[in-house]
Write a protein that holds these residues in place. Structure first.
Motif, PDB file in Angstrom:
ATOM      1  N   GLU A   1       5.330 -69.941 -58.850  1.00  0.00           N
ATOM      2  CA  GLU A   1       5.369 -69.676 -60.291  1.00  0.00           C
ATOM      3  C   GLU A   1       6.318 -68.534 -60.646  1.00  0.00           C
ATOM      4  N   SER A   2       6.636 -67.661 -59.700  1.00  0.00           N
ATOM      5  CA  SER A   2       7.498 -66.517 -59.962  1.00  0.00           C
ATOM      6  C   SER A   2       8.922 -66.829 -59.516  1.00  0.00           C
ATOM      7  N   PHE A   3       9.872 -66.052 -60.032  1.00  0.00           N
ATOM      8  CA  PHE A   3      11.269 -66.368 -59.782  1.00  0.00           C
ATOM      9  C   PHE A   3      11.753 -65.912 -58.422  1.00  0.00           C
ATOM     10  N   SER A   4      11.287 -64.738 -57.968  1.00  0.00           N
ATOM     11  CA  SER A   4      11.867 -64.183 -56.748  1.00  0.00           C
ATOM     12  C   SER A   4      11.103 -62.945 -56.318  1.00  0.00           C
ATOM     13  N   PRO A   5      11.171 -62.582 -55.024  1.00  0.00           N
ATOM     14  CA  PRO A   5      10.661 -61.270 -54.600  1.00  0.00           C
ATOM     15  C   PRO A   5      11.609 -60.143 -54.956  1.00  0.00           C
ATOM     16  N   ASP A   6      12.831 -60.462 -55.374  1.00  0.00           N
ATOM     17  CA  ASP A   6      13.772 -59.428 -55.785  1.00  0.00           C
ATOM     18  C   ASP A   6      13.505 -59.065 -57.238  1.00  0.00           C
ATOM     19  N   PRO A   7      13.257 -57.788 -57.550  1.00  0.00           N
ATOM     20  CA  PRO A   7      12.877 -57.419 -58.915  1.00  0.00           C
ATOM     21  C   PRO A   7      13.969 -57.678 -59.939  1.00  0.00           C
ATOM     22  N   TYR A   8      15.232 -57.571 -59.528  1.00  0.00           N
ATOM     23  CA  TYR A   8      16.312 -57.800 -60.483  1.00  0.00           C
ATOM     24  C   TYR A   8      16.390 -59.282 -60.863  1.00  0.00           C
ATOM     25  N   VAL A   9      16.368 -60.170 -59.886  1.00  0.00           N
ATOM     26  CA  VAL A   9      16.380 -61.609 -60.175  1.00  0.00           C
ATOM     27  C   VAL A   9      15.152 -61.977 -61.004  1.00  0.00           C
ATOM     28  N   ASN A  10      14.000 -61.478 -60.588  1.00  0.00           N
ATOM     29  CA  ASN A  10      12.738 -61.760 -61.281  1.00  0.00           C
ATOM     30  C   ASN A  10      12.819 -61.330 -62.744  1.00  0.00           C
ATOM     31  N   GLY A  11      13.274 -60.110 -62.967  1.00  0.00           N
ATOM     32  CA  GLY A  11      13.319 -59.571 -64.316  1.00  0.00           C
ATOM     33  C   GLY A  11      14.355 -60.234 -65.197  1.00  0.00           C
ATOM     34  N   MET A  12      15.547 -60.515 -64.672  1.00  0.00           N
ATOM     35  CA  MET A  12      16.603 -61.104 -65.488  1.00  0.00           C
ATOM     36  C   MET A  12      16.288 -62.551 -65.854  1.00  0.00           C
ATOM     37  N   PHE A  13      15.746 -63.321 -64.913  1.00  0.00           N
ATOM     38  CA  PHE A  13      15.376 -64.694 -65.253  1.00  0.00           C
ATOM     39  C   PHE A  13      14.236 -64.712 -66.266  1.00  0.00           C
ATOM     40  N   ALA A  14      13.275 -63.812 -66.113  1.00  0.00           N
ATOM     41  CA  ALA A  14      12.193 -63.735 -67.092  1.00  0.00           C
ATOM     42  C   ALA A  14      12.755 -63.415 -68.470  1.00  0.00           C
ATOM     43  N   ALA A  15      13.676 -62.463 -68.541  1.00  0.00           N
ATOM     44  CA  ALA A  15      14.225 -62.046 -69.832  1.00  0.00           C
ATOM     45  C   ALA A  15      14.946 -63.187 -70.529  1.00  0.00           C
ATOM     46  N   ARG A  16      15.788 -63.912 -69.797  1.00  0.00           N
ATOM     47  CA  ARG A  16      16.539 -64.990 -70.454  1.00  0.00           C
ATOM     48  C   ARG A  16      15.635 -66.165 -70.817  1.00  0.00           C
ATOM     49  N   TYR A  17      14.650 -66.453 -70.002  1.00  0.00           N
ATOM     50  CA  TYR A  17      13.633 -67.462 -70.329  1.00  0.00           C
ATOM     51  C   TYR A  17      12.940 -67.073 -71.633  1.00  0.00           C
ATOM     52  N   ILE A  18      12.556 -65.802 -71.749  1.00  0.00           N
ATOM     53  CA  ILE A  18      11.859 -65.311 -72.940  1.00  0.00           C
ATOM     54  C   ILE A  18      12.759 -65.383 -74.170  1.00  0.00           C
ATOM     55  N   VAL A  19      14.031 -65.032 -74.015  1.00  0.00           N
ATOM     56  CA  VAL A  19      14.975 -65.136 -75.132  1.00  0.00           C
ATOM     57  C   VAL A  19      15.011 -66.572 -75.657  1.00  0.00           C
ATOM     58  N   GLY A  20      15.068 -67.544 -74.747  1.00  0.00           N
ATOM     59  CA  GLY A  20      15.092 -68.941 -75.159  1.00  0.00           C
ATOM     60  C   GLY A  20      13.829 -69.361 -75.886  1.00  0.00           C
ATOM     61  N   VAL A  21      12.691 -68.908 -75.398  1.00  0.00           N
ATOM     62  CA  VAL A  21      11.405 -69.259 -76.020  1.00  0.00           C
ATOM     63  C   VAL A  21      11.284 -68.626 -77.401  1.00  0.00           C
ATOM     64  N   GLN A  22      11.531 -67.325 -77.486  1.00  0.00           N
ATOM     65  CA  GLN A  22      11.237 -66.586 -78.705  1.00  0.00           C
ATOM     66  C   GLN A  22      12.287 -66.797 -79.799  1.00  0.00           C
ATOM     67  N   ALA A  23      13.466 -67.300 -79.436  1.00  0.00           N
ATOM     68  CA  ALA A  23      14.482 -67.585 -80.449  1.00  0.00           C
ATOM     69  C   ALA A  23      14.003 -68.637 -81.441  1.00  0.00           C
TER      70      ALA A  23
END
Length: 846
Positions: free
Chosen positions: A126-148
Motif C-alpha cells: 500500500e505504501s510507495f517506498s521505504p525511501d522517505p523522499y520517494v514516499n513523500g513525493m509520490f504521496a504529494a503528487r497523488y494528493i494534488v491530483g485528488v484534491q484538485a
C-alpha cells in the motif's frame, strides 16, 4: 445503508463560528464521531450534512464492502512508484477523484505512506517506498491530483504503522532521528508539497503512547511545527481514550456509532476532564472540512455509480505497463517477437490478482488476467497459447465466481430463526419467505454492510443458494468459512459444518471461522450442481461489536490434480513451445491487511516449479507478481525476469504490452530485494511474536532499505532503483549550480538514448555529506525525474531542483534539522554506490 442526510443536494456553506456558538454540547459530541461506517454525523436542524468517506488507496470502494458498486482498481502503490513518474501519480489521483465524485465520496482514505522497513509487512504494497523522499513525493503528487477536483485526501497512517501483528497494541520504539528522517518525513513532505486536507492516525503506539492520544504528534509536530490545520480522523476503531484523544486533537472517531466518545465525552465534561473549548477545536476543524466538501459541489448522500470510459481504460492499462520492472534480460530474450507456440504456466497466470488484501481490495469493474492479456496479444501475431497451472499458489482455495450460473448467488435474510431444523444436516429445508434478499456476483460475501439496516437486524439468519458448473471433470476440493456459524451443502449433502463446535478464527478480520475443506468426487464438467449455505450472525461473540457482519461466507474450490503430474505437464509444455512465460508470485492470501508474512519464500512449490521449467527451457520468461520483495533462488538461472506488482484492472494487458514490446519498460524498483531475509536491515527486529510482549524496536535506525545495505556492504538480489530497458541510455554533462544562501540549488544532466528503441530513462540524484558530525548513509536520494520518450539518438537535458532539505539531517542534540557547512557530493545514477556521475559542491551553512 447511508444515514438520513440532506437529500442528494449540496447545502449552503456553513457559518462555522455561528454554528459552534449555537450548538449544544450534546450535538458537538455527535460531530466528533461517525454516524455509521462511512459517514460523519448529520445535524439537519443546523444545516450540517454528513461527509462520505471511502477506501482507497488504489480504488474507490464506496460505502459497501458487500455488493458494492464495481470500481476501477489501479496498480498498488509500490507498482505506481516504480514508474518514477510523478505526473502519472497525479493523473491517477485525478482519476480516483473522478470515481469519488461518481460515488458521492468527499474524503478518500489514502494515500498510505508508512515505511516498508521490512519486506514482510502485510500492508507494504500500500505504501510507495521505504525511501522517505520517494514516499513523500509520490504521496504529494497523488494528493494534488485528488484534491484538485475538490475531494479531500486522507494521508495515512500517521505514524509508525509498519506491521500488522498486534497492530492495535504494539509499541513501535523509534529513535528520534529515525522518526524524523524516515518515518515522519513522508508526511512532512506531503504537507509541504500538497497540504492534504485530512490525516488518519495509526493504530499502534509509538514510543509509549497511541498516536490518537498524542499531543506530541498531533499538536506539537503536525499543527505547530508543520503549520498544518486540517482535520484528523482515526483509523477504524483506532481510538482508545475519550478525553485524551479529544484534547490531543484527534477530531473524528471512526467508524460510527461512537464507542469511545458519545455519552463518555459528556461525562468527561461533567468531571472537567474536557472543556467546551476542547470540543470546539475539533468541531471547528470538522465543519471546515464539511465546507470544503460543500465547495466541491459533490452531492451529499448521493447514489453511487461507476465509471467506464475509454480514457480511463487507457490510463489503467498505461499505469499497469509503466509499473512493470525489467529485472533481467540476458541475451535480449524480451520482447517476444515471432513465436508460433507460447506456453503460459503458473499459479498467477489464469487469475487476475489486481490488489493486495484488506482495505485496498475492492470489486473491480473488470479484470484482465495475465493469461488473457498474453492470449489476446498472441492472436495479433498468429501465435497459439497453451496454459497449465504447474503448481498451486494459494493459501485458501480460489473463488468459484467463474463457475456460477448466470443468476449468480441469491442471499436471503430472516431476523429470527426461520425453521427449527434450519441447522439440521438436511439440505433444502422448507423456509418462509425471506424478510430481505439480494443477489451477489461472487462466492465471497462479507456482509459488514450492503444489507438493508431498516429491515435486517444485527443478529440475523441467512441462506445462500447458487448453481455451480465445473469446467473440469474430476474430484473437486472445496474450502469454506462463514461469517458467524453455518453449514455448507453441495448437491444435497452436508459437506462442511461450521455450526456445531465451530470457533471464530482470523478470516474476515477476525469475524469468521477457519477455512475447512471437503472433497467431492466425480464431478462432471458442464453439469449443474446446487450449493446451499445456511448461517447465522446470532452469536454472543458479535454482540455490541459495530464491526459484526450480518452473515456471509467464502467458498472456494478447484479440481484436484496430482501435483507431480501437473508439474511434469508444465515441463513438457515448456519443452514443446517456442516461448515459455511463467507467471508466479503472491496474492491476497499472503499480502494483506491483518497479518504479516512469515518469510520471503514464494508459496508452496512455486520455486520448484520455476527451477524445473528453467531446466526444460533456459530461455523461459519469469514474471513475479508481488507487492513487496520475495526470494528468488532460481534468479541466477533465469535469463529474463519481470516484476509485475499488483497491476489493477488492466494487469494482464499491461504485462502483455511489455512482454511483446508494445511498451518499453522504464520502471525501477523503489525497494531492495534482499537475497535472504537475514540481509534485510530490519532483521530480526520485526513483528515480534511473543505472548504478552508488545514492543517492536526499530533497531536499524536511519539505515532502512538501501541505506542499510550500503553501510554494511551487503549485496542484494536486486537493488533499490534497479530496472532495465529494451534500449540503452547514457548520461553526461552533470552540472550543479552554487548553493544559495537559503540552501537551494539545481542539478542538470543530459540524457541520450543510445539504443535502437524509443524509451524513457529515470534520473536519480543522491547526496553524500563528505564530512558530517553524525554518521550518515553513504548516499540519500534527494531528487529524481523521468525523461520524455526519447527516439534513438535523441537527447534531453533534465534540470532537478533541490533545497536545504537535501543537505540536512535531524540533530537529537539540538532537536532540530541541521545542514552543516562543508562539501557535498552530488551523485547521479542508478542502483550502485559506483554512481555514473559525481560532482562536489560546497555549502557555507546558515
Amino acid at each position: 445503508m447511508a444515514p438520513a442526510q440532506i437529500n442528494y443536494k449540496v447545502p449552503s456553506k456553513l457559518d462555522v463560528e455561528n454554528i459552534i456558538y449555537k450548538l449544544p454540547a450534546s450535538d458537538k459530541v455527535k460531530l466528533l464521531a461517525g454516524e455509521d461506517r462511512w459517514h460523519t454525523y448529520t445535524i439537519p436542524e443546523h444545516g450540517i450534512p454528513g461527509l462520505r468517506v471511502s477506501d482507497g488507496p488504489n480504488g474507490i470502494r464506496g460505502t459497501r464492502m458487500f455488493n458494492g458498486v464495481p470500481s476501477s482498481c489501479f496498480p498498488c502503490a509500490t507498482g505506481l512508484a516504480a514508474s518514477f513518474d510523478l505526473d502519472l501519480a497525479e493523473e491517477v489521483g485525478s482519476a480516483l477523484a473522478d470515481e469519488c465524485i461518481a460515488k458521492g465520496v468527499h474524503v478518500l482514505l489514502g494515500p498510505t505512506v508508512n515505511v516498508l522497513r521490512s519486506p514482510l509487512g502485510g500492508r507494504g504494497f500500500e505504501s510507495f517506498s521505504p525511501d522517505p523522499y520517494v514516499n513523500g513525493m509520490f504521496a504529494a503528487r497523488y494528493i494534488v491530483g485528488v484534491q484538485a477536483k475538490g475531494v479531500a485526501a486522507c494521508i495515512k497512517h500517521y505514524v509508525g504503522n509498519e506491521q500488522e501483528f498486534e497492530r492495535k497494541s504494539t509499541d513501535s520504539i523509534i529513535g528520534e532521528r529515525a522518526l524524523r528522517e524516515i518515518y515522519l518525513k513522508p508526511f512532512q513532505m506531503a504537507v509541504k508539497h500538497s497540504n492534504p486536507w485530512t490525516f488518519m492516525t495509526s493504530y499502534q503506539q509509538v514510543n509509549g503512547e497511541h498516536v490518537a492520544d498524542s499531543n506530541f504528534f498531533l499538536n506539537d509536530v503536525l499543527r505547530k511545527e508543520w503549520g498544518w490545520d486540517g482535520a484528523v480522523i482515526s483509523d477504524w476503531t483506532g481510538v482508545y481514550t475519550t478525553a485524551a484523544s479529544i484534547k490531543a486533537g484527534c477530531d473524528l472517531e471512526m467508524p460510527g456509532p461512537s464507542v469511545i466518545r458519545g455519552a463518555a465525552a459528556l461525562r468527561s465534561m461533567v468531571g472537567r476532564k474536557l472543556t467546551v473549548d476542547d470540543l470546539d477545536k475539533c468541531v471547528r476543524r470538522i465543519l471546515n472540512l464539511v465546507n470544503i466538501a460543500i465547495d466541491s459541489n459533490i452531492p451529499f448522500n448521493a447514489p453511487e455509480a461507476g465509471i467506464d470510459t475509454q480514457e480511463l481504460r487507457s490510463l489503467l492499462r498505461r499505469t499497469a505497463a509503466d509499473s512493470i520492472v525489467l529485472l533481467k534480460n540476458d541475451d535480449a530474450i524480451l520482447p517476444i517477437t515471432t513465436p508460433k507456440r507460447i506456453a503460459v504456466i503458473g499459479p498467477n497466470a489464469r487469475l487476475a490478482y489486481t490488489s493486495g488484501g484488506g482495505a485496498a481490495s475492492l470489486l473491480e469493474s473488470w479484470t484482465v488476467s495475465p493469461l488473457q492479456g498474453i492470449t489476446q496479444a498472441a492472436k495479433k501475431i498468429g501465435a497459439e497459447v497453451k496454459y497449465t497451472l504447474g503448481t498451486r499458489g494459494v493459501k485458501v482455495l480460489p473463488l468459484l465466481d467463474a463457475n456460477l450460473s448466470v443468476d449468480k448467488v441469491l442471499g436471503e435474510w430472516w431476523n429470527k430463526k426461520p425453521s427449527d431444523d434450519f441447522f439440521s444436516d438436511r439440505a433444502g429445508v422448507e423456509l418462509p419467505e425471506a424478510e430481505w434478499s439480494t443477489r451477489s456476483q461472487t462466492t465471497r460475501n462479507w456482509c459488514i454492510d450492503g444489507v438493508d439496516a431498516d429491515i435486517v437486524q444485527p443478529m440475523s439468519y441467512q441462506r445462500w443458494t447458487f448453481t455451480f458448473i465445473p469446467d473440469t471433470s474430476g474430484d473437486w476440493l472445496f474450502g469454506a468459512f462463514t461469517a458467524g456459524f453455518g453449514l455448507v451443502f453441495f448437491d444435497g449433502h452436508l459437506i462442511i459444518d461450521h455450526y456445531n463446535n465451530a470457533q471464530i478464527g482470523p478470516n474476515f478480520m477476525g469475524k469468521a471461522t477457519e477455512e475447512e475443506r471437503a472433497l467431492v468426487k466425480n464431478l462432471q464438467a458442464g453439469k449443474e450442481y446446487k450449493v446451499e449455505v445456511r448461517g447465522t450472525a446470532d452469536i454472543p461473540f458479535f454482540q455490541g461489536d459495530n464491526f459484526a457482519p450480518k452473515g456471509g461466507f467464502r467458498l472456494g474450490g478447484e479440481c484436484v490434480v496430482d501435483e507431480e503430474e501437473e508439474m511434469e505437464k508444465a515441463v513438457r509444455l515448456a519443452r514443446d513451445s517456442d516461448v515459455t512465460v511463467v507467471v508466479v508470485g503472491l496474492n491476497q492470501d499472503w499480502e494483506s491487511e491483518g497479518w504479516d508474512r512469515d518469510d520471503l519464500t514464494l508459496p508452496l512449490r512455486t520455486n520448484e516449479l520455476v527451477s524445473r521449467i528453467l531446466k526444460a527451457d533456459p530461455r523461459a520468461v519469469i514474471i513475479n507478481q508481488s507487492g513487496t520483495p520475495v526470494e528468488m533462488p532460481w534468479a541466477n538461472d533465469a535469463k529474463a525476469i519481470l516484476q509485475a506488482f499488483y497491476g489493477g484492472n488492466e494487469l494482464g494487458n499491461g504485462i502483455a504490452d511489455v512482454v511483446f514490446g508494445k511498451v518499453n519498460p522504464s520502471a525501477r524498483l523503489t525497494m531492495t530485494f534482499p537475497k535472504r531475509m537475514e540481509d534485510s536491515p530490519s532483521f530480526p527486529a520485526f513483528s515480534t511474536r511473543s505472548e504478552g510482549y508488545n514492543k517492536c524496536f526499530y533497531t536499524e535506525g536511519i539505515y532502512v532499505d538501501y541505506r542499510g545495505h550500503d553501510i554494511k556492504k551487503v549485496d542484494p538480489l536486486f537493488a533499490f532503483a534497479h530496472g532495465l530497458s529494451y534500449t540503452s541510455f547514457s548520461t553526461s554533462t552533470l552540472s550543479a549550480s552554487p548553493i544559495s544562501a537559503s540552501g537551494t540549488f539545481e542539478v542538470t544532466v543530459t540524457v541520450q538514448n543510445t539504443g535502437k528503441v524509443v524509451g524513457r530513462e529515470v534520473i536519480l540524484v543522491y547526496i553524500h555529506d563528505v564530512v558530517s558530525k553524525l554518521p550518515r548513509p553513504p548516499r540519500e536520494l534527494k531528487a529524481f525525474a523521468k525523461t520524455k520518450e526519447l527516439q534513438p539518438g535523441e537527447e534531453e537535458t533534465v534540470v532537478l531542483s533541490l533545497d536545504r532539505d537535501a543537505l540536512g539531517y535531524w540533530s537529537d542534540e539540538k532537536h532540530a534539522w541541521v545542514a552543516e557547512a562543508g562539501l557535498f557530493q552530488v551523485l547521479v545514477g542508478g542502483e550502485k554506490i559506483e554512481i555514473e556521475l559525481a560532482k562536489t559542491i560546497q555549502w557555507t551553512g546558515v
